[in-house]
Enzyme design. Structure first.
Site, short mmCIF file in Angstrom:
data_model
loop_
_atom_site.label_atom_id
_atom_site.label_comp_id
_atom_site.label_asym_id
_atom_site.label_seq_id
_atom_site.Cartn_x
_atom_site.Cartn_y
_atom_site.Cartn_z
N PHE A 170 58.94 18.55 -32.30
CA PHE A 170 60.38 18.39 -32.45
C PHE A 170 61.13 19.29 -31.46
O PHE A 170 60.85 20.49 -31.36
CB PHE A 170 60.83 18.77 -33.87
CG PHE A 170 60.46 17.78 -34.92
CD1 PHE A 170 61.28 16.71 -35.22
CD2 PHE A 170 59.27 17.93 -35.64
CE1 PHE A 170 60.95 15.80 -36.21
CE2 PHE A 170 58.92 17.02 -36.63
CZ PHE A 170 59.76 15.95 -36.92
N ASP A 171 62.09 18.70 -30.79
CA ASP A 171 63.11 19.50 -30.12
C ASP A 171 63.93 20.18 -31.20
O ASP A 171 63.89 19.76 -32.37
CB ASP A 171 63.98 18.56 -29.28
CG ASP A 171 65.15 19.27 -28.63
OD1 ASP A 171 64.92 20.31 -27.99
OD2 ASP A 171 66.28 18.79 -28.77
N LEU A 172 64.68 21.21 -30.84
CA LEU A 172 65.52 21.91 -31.83
C LEU A 172 66.99 21.52 -31.71
O LEU A 172 67.54 20.85 -32.57
CB LEU A 172 65.37 23.43 -31.67
CG LEU A 172 66.22 24.28 -32.61
CD1 LEU A 172 65.85 24.06 -34.07
CD2 LEU A 172 66.13 25.76 -32.24
N ASP A 173 67.63 21.93 -30.61
CA ASP A 173 69.06 21.68 -30.44
C ASP A 173 69.35 20.19 -30.31
O ASP A 173 68.80 19.51 -29.43
CB ASP A 173 69.57 22.39 -29.18
CG ASP A 173 69.50 23.90 -29.30
OD1 ASP A 173 69.44 24.41 -30.43
OD2 ASP A 173 69.53 24.58 -28.25
N VAL A 191 59.79 14.21 -30.48
CA VAL A 191 61.06 13.75 -31.03
C VAL A 191 62.18 14.60 -30.44
O VAL A 191 62.15 15.83 -30.57
CB VAL A 191 61.09 13.85 -32.57
CG1 VAL A 191 62.41 13.33 -33.12
CG2 VAL A 191 59.91 13.09 -33.18
#
Length: 212
Positions: free
Chosen positions: A8-11, A161
């Site tokens: 997963f990306d965060l921002d 993602v």
């Protein structure tokens, strides 16, 4: 189960950091007398900071601008942030179903860890991957590579993602499939131009894509 690992990306994917990042960019720009309306700065959410500040204040000033940015971000901007709807429930469900969850963020890893802890979702992640403070690891593909090395996983069992082209391009460069989310900082039209297996409007739709 085709995929075993989800990065997963965060921002723009797990949390909405718009207020904090934009205010911290302006904090740095104020040092050069170059403040901008906050709404004009959202396009700099996602890319490595060095690239963004090179565009904003010139390559010769970019590293110093990052120092100014982090002055505010490390104490205030980090927490000017909101978790997106359904994130915690979706992460819990995916972990319960046996998926191994990781982050692959262009934000420095130390900040990723603090944000996940702040929103009480760090327990869902086996590996918290992020950039390095010294900038040696900053591009999305490099962060993904770092995580993949720790997982020692078959790339065909990993899906990325994220909400921007940087996530989709980084995944392609590393031989991964990608899912784009449309509620972050890129339009659906933009994401359509880059490789993906699906675009989703809510993170909970991952369970439909994965059929879990």
């Amino acid at each position: 189960m085709k995929y075993k690992y989800i990065l997963f990306d965060l921002d723009g994917t797990l949390t909405d950091p718009q207020e904090g990042i934009c205010r911290c960019i302006n904090h740095a720009l104020s040092f050069y007398g170059m403040e901008k309306p906050l709404k004009e700065l959202t396009k700099y959410i996602g890319p490595p900071l060095l690239n963004s500040f090179a565009e904003l204040v010139g390559e010769e000033n970019a590293e110093n601008a990052i120092i100014k940015y982090r002055e505010r971000f490390s104490s205030i901007g980090l927490y000017e942030n909101k978790i997106y709807p359904n994130v915690q429930e979706t992460l819990a469900h995916l972990k319960e179903k046996g998926y191994i969850l990781c982050t692959a963020s262009s934000k420095p890893q130390i900040y990723v860890e603090k944000i996940l802890q702040y929103f009480d979702i760090s327990q869902y992640f086996t590996i918290i991957g992020g950039a390095s403070l010294d900038g040696k690891i900053s591009e999305k593909k490099d962060v993904i590579l770092l995580v993949l090395k720790q997982l020692n996983a078959d790339k065909h069992t990993v899906v990325m993602v994220g909400d921007t082209r940087f996530d989709l391009i980084g995944a392609e460069e590393m031989g991964l499939d990608a899912i784009g989310v449309t509620y972050g900082f890129a339009s659906e039209d933009e994401l359509q131009q880059y490789p993906h297996i699906a675009l989703i409007d809510d993170i909970s739709e991952i369970t439909d894509i994965l059929k879990v």
